[in-house]
Design a protein around this motif. Sequence first.
Motif, PDB file in Angstrom:
ATOM      1  N   GLY A  77      98.388  28.819  82.770  1.00 62.49           N
ATOM      2  CA  GLY A  77      96.979  28.325  82.941  1.00 62.49           C
ATOM      3  C   GLY A  77      96.204  29.088  84.064  1.00 62.49           C
ATOM      4  N   ASP A 102      93.718  25.214  74.703  1.00 60.11           N
ATOM      5  CA  ASP A 102      95.146  25.076  75.441  1.00 60.11           C
ATOM      6  C   ASP A 102      96.130  26.012  74.777  1.00 60.11           C
ATOM      7  N   THR A 128      97.034  26.336  71.556  1.00 59.30           N
ATOM      8  CA  THR A 128      97.689  26.207  70.183  1.00 59.30           C
ATOM      9  C   THR A 128      96.795  26.603  69.168  1.00 59.30           C
ATOM     10  N   ASP A 184      92.589  26.782  69.780  1.00 57.47           N
ATOM     11  CA  ASP A 184      92.172  25.863  70.704  1.00 57.47           C
ATOM     12  C   ASP A 184      92.100  26.418  72.184  1.00 57.47           C
ATOM     13  N   LYS A 227      93.007  22.806  81.575  1.00 58.85           N
ATOM     14  CA  LYS A 227      93.948  22.953  80.395  1.00 58.85           C
ATOM     15  C   LYS A 227      93.888  24.121  79.653  1.00 58.85           C
ATOM     16  N   LEU A 228      93.414  25.346  80.212  1.00 61.69           N
ATOM     17  CA  LEU A 228      93.106  26.596  79.419  1.00 61.69           C
ATOM     18  C   LEU A 228      94.380  27.333  79.596  1.00 61.69           C
ATOM     19  N   TYR A 229      95.031  27.706  78.429  1.00 68.45           N
ATOM     20  CA  TYR A 229      96.012  28.704  78.208  1.00 68.45           C
ATOM     21  C   TYR A 229      95.655  29.808  77.263  1.00 68.45           C
ATOM     22  N   ARG A 277     102.335  26.014  71.122  1.00 68.53           N
ATOM     23  CA  ARG A 277     101.326  26.912  71.995  1.00 68.53           C
ATOM     24  C   ARG A 277     101.960  28.415  71.669  1.00 68.53           C
TER      25      ARG A 277
END
Length: 199
Positions: free
Chosen positions: A39, A193, A195, A191, A120-122, A28
Amino acid sequence: MSEAERTIETPDDPEKAAGAAGTGEPARVADEDGTADRGPRRVMVLAGVAAFAYALDLITKIMTVEWLENEPPVEVFGEWLQFRAVRNGGAAFGIGEALTVVFTCIAAAVIVVIIRLARKLYSTPWAIALGLLLGGALGNLTDRLLRAPGALEGHVVDFIAPKHFAVFNLADSAIVCGGILIVLLSFRGLDPDGTVHRD
């Protein structure tokens, strides 16, 4: 510096670091200040963008119905760009007017998927993209549910009319911009998340 190019976070626990290296899992990315993306902060970005897009769409539609319906078009750039009120029973840009109920269900499903994905959003860019999609989907879904001829079959209010192109609204624009941003992020390997995949 873009999010995809940020420094990859190094876990504080050496065993976790070794485990991640051994499994080959994508790392990440970290913020520019060295702290990992949080998040909840990304969810706030998503909610803020969605609320702004939804409010702007709702306000412009109210103005369109109040000022432009049953009135001659307003020329913005001559014949090349006009504002005129159009009731659209189809999807974006007037596609599929016989499938109003289907498009209503699709819009509702998109909203549910985005809300579930937000947990799951980062990634800030993904938060902006999904916020645009959510705000646009909510804007057109509101018309489907509340406008004539009835619930689930309501016609969407469109007003932006470029020459030689379909009439659309700000919700359509938000959906298209969000979709384009998602495609760009996917090509860059970022992505939701946080990553990054570098093929």
